[in-house]
Scaffold this motif. Structure first.
Motif, PDB file in Angstrom:
ATOM      1  N   GLY A  41      27.932  33.283  59.776  1.00  0.00           N
ATOM      2  CA  GLY A  41      27.615  34.589  60.344  1.00  0.00           C
ATOM      3  C   GLY A  41      27.089  34.478  61.762  1.00  0.00           C
ATOM      4  O   GLY A  41      27.310  33.495  62.458  1.00  0.00           O
ATOM      5  N   PHE A  42      26.390  35.502  62.195  1.00  0.00           N
ATOM      6  CA  PHE A  42      25.878  35.570  63.560  1.00  0.00           C
ATOM      7  C   PHE A  42      24.393  35.253  63.622  1.00  0.00           C
ATOM      8  O   PHE A  42      23.672  35.751  64.476  1.00  0.00           O
ATOM      9  N   SER A  43      23.929  34.429  62.714  1.00  0.00           N
ATOM     10  CA  SER A  43      22.521  34.058  62.692  1.00  0.00           C
ATOM     11  C   SER A  43      22.412  32.539  62.806  1.00  0.00           C
ATOM     12  O   SER A  43      23.405  31.852  62.966  1.00  0.00           O
ATOM     13  N   ALA A  44      21.220  32.041  62.721  1.00  0.00           N
ATOM     14  CA  ALA A  44      21.001  30.593  62.802  1.00  0.00           C
ATOM     15  C   ALA A  44      21.105  29.966  61.417  1.00  0.00           C
ATOM     16  O   ALA A  44      20.211  29.272  60.954  1.00  0.00           O
ATOM     17  N   GLU A  45      22.205  30.235  60.733  1.00  0.00           N
ATOM     18  CA  GLU A  45      22.483  29.614  59.444  1.00  0.00           C
ATOM     19  C   GLU A  45      23.706  28.734  59.587  1.00  0.00           C
ATOM     20  O   GLU A  45      24.706  29.138  60.188  1.00  0.00           O
ATOM     21  N   PHE A  46      23.612  27.533  59.029  1.00  0.00           N
ATOM     22  CA  PHE A  46      24.670  26.547  59.180  1.00  0.00           C
ATOM     23  C   PHE A  46      24.940  25.880  57.841  1.00  0.00           C
ATOM     24  O   PHE A  46      24.080  25.881  56.962  1.00  0.00           O
ATOM     25  N   ALA A  47      26.118  25.281  57.710  1.00  0.00           N
ATOM     26  CA  ALA A  47      26.441  24.511  56.509  1.00  0.00           C
ATOM     27  C   ALA A  47      27.122  23.220  56.934  1.00  0.00           C
ATOM     28  O   ALA A  47      27.827  23.172  57.942  1.00  0.00           O
ATOM     29  N   ILE A  48      26.866  22.178  56.168  1.00  0.00           N
ATOM     30  CA  ILE A  48      27.537  20.887  56.351  1.00  0.00           C
ATOM     31  C   ILE A  48      28.005  20.419  54.980  1.00  0.00           C
ATOM     32  O   ILE A  48      27.507  20.875  53.954  1.00  0.00           O
ATOM     33  N   THR A  49      28.953  19.522  54.991  1.00  0.00           N
ATOM     34  CA  THR A  49      29.374  18.895  53.744  1.00  0.00           C
ATOM     35  C   THR A  49      28.852  17.472  53.729  1.00  0.00           C
ATOM     36  O   THR A  49      29.081  16.710  54.668  1.00  0.00           O
ATOM     37  N   THR A  50      28.123  17.155  52.694  1.00  0.00           N
ATOM     38  CA  THR A  50      27.645  15.788  52.467  1.00  0.00           C
ATOM     39  C   THR A  50      27.222  15.681  51.001  1.00  0.00           C
ATOM     40  O   THR A  50      27.160  16.677  50.290  1.00  0.00           O
ATOM     41  N   GLY A  51      26.958  14.482  50.587  1.00  0.00           N
ATOM     42  CA  GLY A  51      26.554  14.278  49.196  1.00  0.00           C
ATOM     43  C   GLY A  51      25.896  12.929  49.021  1.00  0.00           C
ATOM     44  O   GLY A  51      25.549  12.252  49.993  1.00  0.00           O
ATOM     45  N   ALA A  52      25.765  12.529  47.784  1.00  0.00           N
ATOM     46  CA  ALA A  52      25.046  11.297  47.436  1.00  0.00           C
ATOM     47  C   ALA A  52      25.662  10.050  48.071  1.00  0.00           C
ATOM     48  O   ALA A  52      25.006   9.020  48.159  1.00  0.00           O
ATOM     49  N   TRP A  53      26.899  10.124  48.525  1.00  0.00           N
ATOM     50  CA  TRP A  53      27.525   8.974  49.190  1.00  0.00           C
ATOM     51  C   TRP A  53      26.867   8.677  50.538  1.00  0.00           C
ATOM     52  O   TRP A  53      27.011   7.586  51.059  1.00  0.00           O
ATOM     53  N   ASN A  54      26.160   9.651  51.124  1.00  0.00           N
ATOM     54  CA  ASN A  54      25.443   9.442  52.381  1.00  0.00           C
ATOM     55  C   ASN A  54      23.989   9.099  52.079  1.00  0.00           C
ATOM     56  O   ASN A  54      23.316   9.813  51.341  1.00  0.00           O
ATOM     57  N   TYR A  55      23.502   8.029  52.676  1.00  0.00           N
ATOM     58  CA  TYR A  55      22.126   7.584  52.461  1.00  0.00           C
ATOM     59  C   TYR A  55      21.120   8.694  52.792  1.00  0.00           C
ATOM     60  O   TYR A  55      20.107   8.842  52.113  1.00  0.00           O
ATOM     61  N   SER A  56      21.390   9.489  53.809  1.00  0.00           N
ATOM     62  CA  SER A  56      20.464  10.559  54.234  1.00  0.00           C
ATOM     63  C   SER A  56      20.368  11.706  53.231  1.00  0.00           C
ATOM     64  O   SER A  56      19.449  12.517  53.303  1.00  0.00           O
ATOM     65  N   TYR A  57      21.308  11.785  52.327  1.00  0.00           N
ATOM     66  CA  TYR A  57      21.342  12.912  51.387  1.00  0.00           C
ATOM     67  C   TYR A  57      20.064  13.005  50.560  1.00  0.00           C
ATOM     68  O   TYR A  57      19.535  14.089  50.356  1.00  0.00           O
ATOM     69  N   ALA A  58      19.541  11.877  50.117  1.00  0.00           N
ATOM     70  CA  ALA A  58      18.303  11.887  49.330  1.00  0.00           C
ATOM     71  C   ALA A  58      17.151  12.465  50.150  1.00  0.00           C
ATOM     72  O   ALA A  58      16.327  13.224  49.624  1.00  0.00           O
ATOM     73  N   ALA A  59      17.089  12.130  51.441  1.00  0.00           N
ATOM     74  CA  ALA A  59      16.042  12.684  52.317  1.00  0.00           C
ATOM     75  C   ALA A  59      16.232  14.188  52.500  1.00  0.00           C
ATOM     76  O   ALA A  59      15.249  14.939  52.526  1.00  0.00           O
ATOM     77  N   LEU A  60      17.478  14.650  52.612  1.00  0.00           N
ATOM     78  CA  LEU A  60      17.738  16.094  52.702  1.00  0.00           C
ATOM     79  C   LEU A  60      17.254  16.802  51.440  1.00  0.00           C
ATOM     80  O   LEU A  60      16.634  17.869  51.525  1.00  0.00           O
ATOM     81  N   GLN A  61      17.537  16.216  50.286  1.00  0.00           N
ATOM     82  CA  GLN A  61      17.124  16.809  49.020  1.00  0.00           C
ATOM     83  C   GLN A  61      15.609  16.855  48.879  1.00  0.00           C
ATOM     84  O   GLN A  61      15.064  17.864  48.435  1.00  0.00           O
ATOM     85  N   SER A  62      14.931  15.776  49.237  1.00  0.00           N
ATOM     86  CA  SER A  62      13.484  15.722  49.014  1.00  0.00           C
ATOM     87  C   SER A  62      12.680  16.432  50.098  1.00  0.00           C
ATOM     88  O   SER A  62      11.744  17.159  49.792  1.00  0.00           O
ATOM     89  N   SER A  63      13.049  16.247  51.361  1.00  0.00           N
ATOM     90  CA  SER A  63      12.255  16.854  52.446  1.00  0.00           C
ATOM     91  C   SER A  63      12.649  18.305  52.701  1.00  0.00           C
ATOM     92  O   SER A  63      11.842  19.080  53.202  1.00  0.00           O
ATOM     93  N   ARG A  64      13.895  18.643  52.390  1.00  0.00           N
ATOM     94  CA  ARG A  64      14.445  19.995  52.615  1.00  0.00           C
ATOM     95  C   ARG A  64      14.384  20.385  54.091  1.00  0.00           C
ATOM     96  O   ARG A  64      14.207  21.552  54.434  1.00  0.00           O
ATOM     97  N   GLU A  65      14.573  19.392  54.975  1.00  0.00           N
ATOM     98  CA  GLU A  65      14.598  19.661  56.406  1.00  0.00           C
ATOM     99  C   GLU A  65      15.405  18.601  57.127  1.00  0.00           C
ATOM    100  O   GLU A  65      15.616  17.507  56.604  1.00  0.00           O
ATOM    101  N   CYS A  66      15.871  18.945  58.340  1.00  0.00           N
ATOM    102  CA  CYS A  66      16.660  18.023  59.147  1.00  0.00           C
ATOM    103  C   CYS A  66      16.785  18.587  60.551  1.00  0.00           C
ATOM    104  O   CYS A  66      16.287  19.680  60.843  1.00  0.00           O
ATOM    105  N   VAL A  67      17.459  17.839  61.403  1.00  0.00           N
ATOM    106  CA  VAL A  67      17.810  18.320  62.731  1.00  0.00           C
ATOM    107  C   VAL A  67      19.311  18.127  62.899  1.00  0.00           C
ATOM    108  O   VAL A  67      19.843  17.060  62.595  1.00  0.00           O
ATOM    109  N   ILE A  68      19.984  19.177  63.353  1.00  0.00           N
ATOM    110  CA  ILE A  68      21.388  19.074  63.732  1.00  0.00           C
ATOM    111  C   ILE A  68      21.396  18.765  65.225  1.00  0.00           C
ATOM    112  O   ILE A  68      20.909  19.563  66.028  1.00  0.00           O
TER     113      ILE A  68
END
Length: 180
Positions: A41-68
């Motif tokens: 949409g026209f807001s600051a909402e974004f989506a990416i595709t990733t999953g458990a195959w990426n080492y960072s995925y566990a950090a995304l799940q637990s911290s619920r934050e990141c930087v694009i």
């Protein structure tokens, strides 16, 4: 027209620009290359595709934050290099000579060498489709950077680079309903 193998059809519709996503698992920073991104949409909402195959995925799940972080074409070898090694055994900031800048709203760092950085909170993880939905909380753009062309992955190891911009804002404004 010639027939294209259906499993190659995705190469015809490339997604948004290639991005680097930084995470912090409470102990260390990491970076992953993401070639499938989407603005929602026209807001600051974004989506990416990733999953458990990426080492960072566990950090995304637990911290619920990141930087694009948005790299430019002059960083293509760094972007590919980051995507071909694991943060499990590699300090990617050190290996690729990148500068981690502290975020103001999240623990994950910004990447100084990138054109732009967006601090995000994870709003949803749709595991069935390996989609992570994020809400931006702060954005930064380095207008002093000479190189501003972004990379787009075609999906088969090739990339497309943004080129010239075409301004059609006035034309589009005349077609919108009043107040929009």
């Amino acid at each position: 027209m010639h027939t294209l193998a259906l499993e190659k059809a995705f190469t015809l519709i490339e997604p948004g620009p290639v991005v680097l996503v930084t995470t912090n698992d409470g102990e260390k920073n990491n970076i992953m290359t993401i070639t499938w991104t989407m603005v929602m949409g026209f807001s600051a909402e974004f989506a990416i595709t990733t999953g458990a195959w990426n080492y960072s995925y566990a950090a995304l799940q637990s911290s619920r934050e990141c930087v694009i972080s948005i790299p430019t074409v002059d960083m293509i070898d760094t972007v590919v290099g980051i995507g071909t090694c694991s943060g499990e055994d590699t300090d990617k900031f050190q290996k690729f000579g990148l500068t981690a800048l502290p975020g103001k709203h999240v623990r994950a760092p910004l990447i100084k060498e990138c054109l732009a950085n967006i601090e995000c909170r994870v709003a949803d993880i749709i595991e069935r489709h390996s989609i992570v939905v994020m809400e931006g909380v702060a954005a930064y753009f380095d207008g002093t950077r000479k190189e501003k062309r972004m990379l787009h992955a075609v999906g088969d190891g090739t990339f497309i680079v943004d080129g010239r911009k075409f301004d059609r804002r006035e034309m589009m404004r005349s077609k919108l309903p009043p107040g929009v």
